[in-house]
Design a protein around this motif. Structure first.
Motif, PDB file in Angstrom:
ATOM      1  N   GLN A 147       0.827  -1.210   0.000  1.00 21.40           N
ATOM      2  CA  GLN A 147       0.000   0.000   0.000  1.00 21.40           C
ATOM      3  C   GLN A 147       0.862   1.261   0.000  1.00 21.40           C
ATOM      4  O   GLN A 147       0.585   2.213  -0.741  1.00 21.40           O
ATOM      5  N   SER A 148       1.902   1.263   0.812  1.00 21.77           N
ATOM      6  CA  SER A 148       2.768   2.441   0.900  1.00 21.77           C
ATOM      7  C   SER A 148       3.459   2.713  -0.433  1.00 21.77           C
ATOM      8  O   SER A 148       3.533   3.875  -0.876  1.00 21.77           O
ATOM      9  N   LEU A 149       3.950   1.668  -1.079  1.00 25.83           N
ATOM     10  CA  LEU A 149       4.619   1.850  -2.369  1.00 25.83           C
ATOM     11  C   LEU A 149       3.642   2.344  -3.431  1.00 25.83           C
ATOM     12  O   LEU A 149       3.954   3.261  -4.213  1.00 25.83           O
ATOM     13  N   ALA A 150       2.458   1.753  -3.453  1.00 26.81           N
ATOM     14  CA  ALA A 150       1.470   2.151  -4.462  1.00 26.81           C
ATOM     15  C   ALA A 150       1.014   3.594  -4.242  1.00 26.81           C
ATOM     16  O   ALA A 150       0.936   4.387  -5.194  1.00 26.81           O
ATOM     17  N   ILE A 151       0.723   3.939  -3.001  1.00 29.67           N
ATOM     18  CA  ILE A 151       0.278   5.307  -2.721  1.00 29.67           C
ATOM     19  C   ILE A 151       1.402   6.292  -3.002  1.00 29.67           C
ATOM     20  O   ILE A 151       1.171   7.392  -3.531  1.00 29.67           O
ATOM     21  N   GLY A 152       2.638   5.917  -2.663  1.00 25.69           N
ATOM     22  CA  GLY A 152       3.761   6.800  -2.946  1.00 25.69           C
ATOM     23  C   GLY A 152       3.896   7.096  -4.434  1.00 25.69           C
ATOM     24  O   GLY A 152       4.186   8.241  -4.818  1.00 25.69           O
ATOM     25  N   LEU A 153       3.671   6.091  -5.292  1.00 32.30           N
ATOM     26  CA  LEU A 153       3.740   6.316  -6.734  1.00 32.30           C
ATOM     27  C   LEU A 153       2.606   7.212  -7.213  1.00 32.30           C
ATOM     28  O   LEU A 153       2.786   8.008  -8.147  1.00 32.30           O
ATOM     29  N   TYR A 154       1.441   7.099  -6.571  1.00 29.55           N
ATOM     30  CA  TYR A 154       0.324   7.964  -6.953  1.00 29.55           C
ATOM     31  C   TYR A 154       0.527   9.399  -6.459  1.00 29.55           C
ATOM     32  O   TYR A 154       0.074  10.348  -7.103  1.00 29.55           O
TER      33      TYR A 154
ATOM     34  N   LEU B 283       4.188  12.363 -11.125  1.00 31.53           N
ATOM     35  CA  LEU B 283       4.760  11.738 -12.326  1.00 31.53           C
ATOM     36  C   LEU B 283       4.180  12.335 -13.600  1.00 31.53           C
ATOM     37  O   LEU B 283       4.822  12.309 -14.655  1.00 31.53           O
ATOM     38  N   ASN B 284       2.961  12.872 -13.517  1.00 32.14           N
ATOM     39  CA  ASN B 284       2.362  13.463 -14.718  1.00 32.14           C
ATOM     40  C   ASN B 284       3.132  14.703 -15.173  1.00 32.14           C
ATOM     41  O   ASN B 284       3.086  15.065 -16.347  1.00 32.14           O
ATOM     42  N   ALA B 285       3.826  15.351 -14.226  1.00 32.72           N
ATOM     43  CA  ALA B 285       4.602  16.528 -14.611  1.00 32.72           C
ATOM     44  C   ALA B 285       5.801  16.157 -15.478  1.00 32.72           C
ATOM     45  O   ALA B 285       6.337  17.001 -16.190  1.00 32.72           O
TER      46      ALA B 285
ATOM     47  N   VAL C 134       4.555   3.753 -16.460  1.00 36.88           N
ATOM     48  CA  VAL C 134       4.437   4.150 -15.062  1.00 36.88           C
ATOM     49  C   VAL C 134       2.994   4.007 -14.592  1.00 36.88           C
ATOM     50  O   VAL C 134       2.727   3.486 -13.501  1.00 36.88           O
ATOM     51  N   ASP C 135       2.037   4.455 -15.400  1.00 36.22           N
ATOM     52  CA  ASP C 135       0.627   4.323 -15.039  1.00 36.22           C
ATOM     53  C   ASP C 135       0.236   2.858 -14.880  1.00 36.22           C
ATOM     54  O   ASP C 135      -0.494   2.487 -13.961  1.00 36.22           O
TER      55      ASP C 135
END
Length: 261
Positions: A197-204, A208-210, A217-218
């Motif tokens: 959960q921490s890794l997934a939320i961190g990526l969100y 990254l869209n910038a 990545v998505d």
């Protein structure tokens, strides 16, 4: 000597000398109790013994760690970082790269405290009932705030947030439901779920869209979040079974104690 006269007898005078009263010396601890009446300003040995008997000294139980220890302070720090993280995440509707990076940094620090507080508590013998209950609550507050914030920004589907939130709230309710019978410790599956959960939320949370559209990545963070949801459901079912077993064993032990004979 004329007749009829009674001779006078010489009576010796008796002088009774009364000795002067000596001052009573101050009583020491080894003097008898009877002498205490002569010195009312000094406490008697009996009074001192009674006061000593009434004196209550609070001594901490051996092996009982203090409530405010390093592990619990890290847990409280994680709770304090939750509103800071939300404020950074929602600034400028989540579209400012600098604030998103700041939110990612705060989230990373808070997630790391989850790892270290448990290690410190176990290695230094600082495990307390407060820490056992407060630690998962702090985790759920951090993860729940991140999921709600991402869904409010339209970057994460609401069904993901609802599924995870229902599971986390349900497990917390189970912990309090069986607290009188014991504490449900975090399982390996639960720890793996928290890590994913921490890794997934961190990526969100990362902006990254910038950096430009990137389907890889998505795709990666979507599947990582899907794995987190799957682990959330599976470990939630495991916690339900463990809670039911713990309650059943606790009730059985209570009946055995109250059974006559």
């Amino acid at each position: 000597m004329p007749s009829g006269s009674v001779p006078s007898a010489s009576v010796p005078s008796v002088s009774a000398e009364v000795p002067e009263a000596e001052p009573v010396a101050a009583l020491g601890p080894d003097q008898p109790v009877e002498a205490a009446a002569a010195c009312p300003d000094q406490p008697s040995a009996a009074a001192e013994s009674e006061a000593e008997a009434l004196r209550i000294e609070v001594i901490p139980l051996p092996g009982s760690p203090p409530l405010l220890n390093a592990a619990n302070l890290l847990t409280l720090l994680r709770l304090a970082l939750v509103p800071v993280f939300i404020a950074f995440l929602l600034t400028h509707d989540g579209q400012h790269t600098g604030w998103r990076l700041a939110a990612t940094a705060v989230f990373a620090v808070a997630a790391l405290t989850d790892r270290f507080d448990g290690q410190i508590a176990r290695r230094r013998g600082l495990v307390t009932r407060f820490g056992t209950v407060a630690d998962p609550i702090a985790d759920k507050a951090l993860m729940g705030a991140a999921l709600i914030g991402l869904s409010a920004l339209g970057e994460l589907s609401w069904w993901v947030t609802i599924v995870i939130a229902v599971r986390e709230l349900g497990v917390t309710a189970l912990r309090f439901w069986v607290l009188r019978h014991g504490v449900i410790a975090a399982s390996r599956g639960g720890k793996l779920k928290t890590l994913v959960q921490s890794l997934a939320i961190g990526l969100y949370v990362l902006p990254l869209n910038a950096l430009g559209p990137d389907s890889v990545v998505d795709w990666a963070r979507w599947w990582l979040m899907f794995l987190a949801v799957a682990l959330t459901v599976i470990t939630g079912a495991d916690y339900v079974l463990r809670a039911l077993r713990l309650r059943a064993s606790g009730l059985a032990a209570a009946r055995a104690v109250t059974r006559p004979g």
